[in-house]
Design a protein around this motif. Structure first.
Motif, PDB file in Angstrom:
ATOM      1  N   LEU A  49       0.838  -1.205   0.000  1.00 41.84           N
ATOM      2  CA  LEU A  49       0.000   0.000   0.000  1.00 41.84           C
ATOM      3  C   LEU A  49       0.871   1.253   0.000  1.00 41.84           C
ATOM      4  O   LEU A  49       0.584   2.229  -0.708  1.00 41.84           O
ATOM      5  N   LYS A  50       1.966   1.207   0.762  1.00 41.26           N
ATOM      6  CA  LYS A  50       2.877   2.347   0.808  1.00 41.26           C
ATOM      7  C   LYS A  50       3.507   2.592  -0.564  1.00 41.26           C
ATOM      8  O   LYS A  50       3.604   3.730  -1.030  1.00 41.26           O
ATOM      9  N   LEU A  78       2.199   1.777  -3.419  1.00 38.98           N
ATOM     10  CA  LEU A  78       1.127   2.275  -4.284  1.00 38.98           C
ATOM     11  C   LEU A  78       0.917   3.771  -4.075  1.00 38.98           C
ATOM     12  O   LEU A  78       0.785   4.539  -5.042  1.00 38.98           O
ATOM     13  N   GLN A  79       0.926   4.219  -2.817  1.00 43.09           N
ATOM     14  CA  GLN A  79       0.735   5.651  -2.535  1.00 43.09           C
ATOM     15  C   GLN A  79       1.903   6.482  -3.065  1.00 43.09           C
ATOM     16  O   GLN A  79       1.701   7.584  -3.588  1.00 43.09           O
ATOM     17  N   GLN A  80       3.119   5.944  -2.963  1.00 37.40           N
ATOM     18  CA  GLN A  80       4.290   6.653  -3.511  1.00 37.40           C
ATOM     19  C   GLN A  80       4.209   6.727  -5.030  1.00 37.40           C
ATOM     20  O   GLN A  80       4.546   7.741  -5.644  1.00 37.40           O
ATOM     21  N   CYS A  81       3.722   5.633  -5.624  1.00 32.80           N
ATOM     22  CA  CYS A  81       3.609   5.532  -7.080  1.00 32.80           C
ATOM     23  C   CYS A  81       2.639   6.582  -7.634  1.00 32.80           C
ATOM     24  O   CYS A  81       2.924   7.237  -8.637  1.00 32.80           O
ATOM     25  N   ILE A  82       1.494   6.754  -6.970  1.00 31.72           N
ATOM     26  CA  ILE A  82       0.501   7.716  -7.465  1.00 31.72           C
ATOM     27  C   ILE A  82       1.012   9.145  -7.284  1.00 31.72           C
ATOM     28  O   ILE A  82       0.712  10.034  -8.093  1.00 31.72           O
ATOM     29  N   GLN A  83       1.823   9.371  -6.256  1.00 39.96           N
ATOM     30  CA  GLN A  83       2.446  10.689  -6.090  1.00 39.96           C
ATOM     31  C   GLN A  83       3.417  10.975  -7.237  1.00 39.96           C
ATOM     32  O   GLN A  83       3.462  12.089  -7.764  1.00 39.96           O
ATOM     33  N   VAL A 102      -8.671   2.263  -2.216  1.00 41.18           N
ATOM     34  CA  VAL A 102      -8.071   1.084  -1.565  1.00 41.18           C
ATOM     35  C   VAL A 102      -7.468   1.460  -0.212  1.00 41.18           C
ATOM     36  O   VAL A 102      -7.419   0.641   0.712  1.00 41.18           O
ATOM     37  N   THR A 103      -7.044   2.734  -0.065  1.00 43.14           N
ATOM     38  CA  THR A 103      -6.547   3.204   1.241  1.00 43.14           C
ATOM     39  C   THR A 103      -7.689   3.235   2.266  1.00 43.14           C
ATOM     40  O   THR A 103      -7.510   2.838   3.426  1.00 43.14           O
TER      41      THR A 103
END
Length: 461
Positions: free
Chosen positions: A101-102, A104-109, A143-144
């Motif tokens: 999940l972490k 994924l969040q970095q990827c979208i940033q 998803v978060t």
């Protein structure tokens, strides 16, 4: 896509496999990855987990090795990570999913800093795009929220839901894509469950009505979410102590779903309704408990649902006065919930264990359970567990002669009772409260206003 719409997922998977092979032949690893990831998504929907694992491993290798347009590479990575995260969440593995999940969040940033016009692909086969950047952003929020809800981080779930819904409103002004309405409904489904836990039933009911309105606009959306909608109404009925309506809603939801995880979730909640109702439904209850027996045969692989099934069996044993058996089941729940940071199940198990020790006269052990239950419930925050814990702390301190602590706990219990009572009256006074009687056909369009609440809060206080 046509095969997917017709629910012929086997043919859809076969065609996606052919597409992946063709992309490999023409030298398009990017498009090959898209085909394979799409196939992986369908296999996850079909719960064909033995086929999913090797496919996702291959996709991960292709995504990492592909050198091309940065935004395309990151969008592939988002697709891959979304599948991994949802796979973990489906399995109820809330703690294990955190690294994915972490990422994924970095990827979208990273994607949000890149421009869409950066380097057009040289291979015409690479011109596919699986989802617009703005939609990906909402999906990552979604998803978060799913993770925060399962883990019991309800304030975090609220924060990300607000952000996602704001983004959705902006997008829907310019884009009428059906996927946006699907995202909105799923977000609302999760935040409604949060509201019911945090003691905001009136808001939850208005959001259930909002889901009804969205489903009225789209028959397809309604057919996909009817079971979830009745499940949410069942949970709302439980929260306002309308147990007959809760039974009717959960039974309707069971009739409308063939999704195994949702089925297990509904049955677990229906069993808890029957347990609270006493001896009225003994035969049906025994049948349900046998079908979700985590000791022998449990129909789904979800860690979270299995832990919840142990809790329900512990609750049943407690109501039957079989305290040693209840303790065994609840300790199993605690072991499983601690392993995956399932905070709400941990809090519920601790307070029920505390109640059992109190009944057995073991005040010291009871206190050792109730104090951390209260701390965890305050952190979530879970209003029902706080109400239950404060009542136990009041009685424990009275029994131990701690007058000042007993007074403080009694004051806390009074405050929680007042908050819940006020919210209960407000919810039952809303015209939308009449939704609890709807069990057939499409959602009703209009609601008749009521004169006032007709339900009892006695069992909560």
């Amino acid at each position: 896509q046509l095969h997917t719409l017709e629910k012929d997922l086997v043919s859809a998977c076969d065609l996606l496999g052919v597409g992946a092979e063709y992309a490999r032949v023409v030298g398009s690893e990017y498009t090959r990855a898209l085909f394979l990831l799409s196939k992986g998504m369908l296999l996850l929907m079909e719960r064909k987990l033995q086929e999913v694992h090797p496919l996702l491993t291959l996709c991960g290798q292709i995504v990492e090795n592909w050198q091309g347009n940065p935004i395309q590479k990151e969008s592939l990575r988002v697709f891959f990570l979304v599948l991994q995260v949802t796979h973990y969440l489906d399995a109820g593995q809330v703690k294990s999913v955190k690294p994915c999940l972490k990422q994924l969040q970095q990827c979208i940033q990273t994607i949000s800093t890149l421009h869409d016009d950066e380097i057009l692909p040289s291979n015409p086969a690479d011109l596919f795009h699986w989802l617009p950047k703005e939609h990906m952003c909402v999906l990552v929020y979604l998803v978060t929220v799913m993770h925060s809800m399962q883990a019991g981080y309800l304030e975090k779930a609220q924060k990300y839901t607000d952000k996602a819904l704001m983004q959705l409103e902006k997008l829907k002004m310019l884009d009428c894509s059906p996927i946006l309405s699907s995202f909105q409904v799923i977000l609302l489904e999760h935040i409604i469950m949060c509201r019911l836990v945090t003691g905001h039933k009136a808001t939850a009911l208005q959001e259930i009505s909002q889901v009804c309105q969205l489903c009225q606009q789209s028959p397809r959306l309604f057919s996909n979410h009817a079971a979830q909608l009745h499940t949410l109404l069942g949970l709302y009925c439980v929260s306002v102590n309308c147990m007959d309506n809760a039974e009717a809603q959960f039974t309707t939801a069971l009739r409308l779903t063939n999704h195994q995880e949702l089925w297990a979730f509904i049955v677990t909640n229906l069993a808890s309704v029957y347990i609270r109702e006493g001896n009225r439904h003994q035969e049906v209850l025994y049948s349900l408990l046998e079908r979700i027996n985590p000791d022998h045969s449990f129909p789904v692989s979800s860690h979270c649902l299995r832990a919840a099934a142990f809790y329900v069996r512990g609750l049943f044993s407690f109501f039957q006065g079989r305290y040693n058996e209840a303790k065994r089941f609840l300790r199993e729940t605690l072991k499983m919930s601690n392993a995956e940071d399932l905070n709400r199940l941990t809090a519920c198990s601790l307070v029920l264990l505390g109640h059992i020790f109190y009944v057995l006269g073991n005040h010291r052990e009871s206190n050792n359970m109730v104090v951390p239950a209260m701390q965890l419930a305050s952190k979530i925050p879970d209003m029902s567990v706080q109400l239950w814990s404060s009542a136990l702390l009041r009685d424990l301190n009275k029994a131990c002669g701690n007058a000042m602590d007993a007074h403080e706990a009694a004051q806390m219990h009074q405050n929680f009772s007042q908050q819940l009572l006020q919210d209960h009256i407000e919810a039952c006074s809303l015209p939308e409260h009449n939704l609890i009687t709807w069990t057939d056909g499409p959602p009703p369009v209009q609601f008749q206003a009521q004169n006032g609440p007709n339900t009892s809060l006695a069992s909560l206080l």
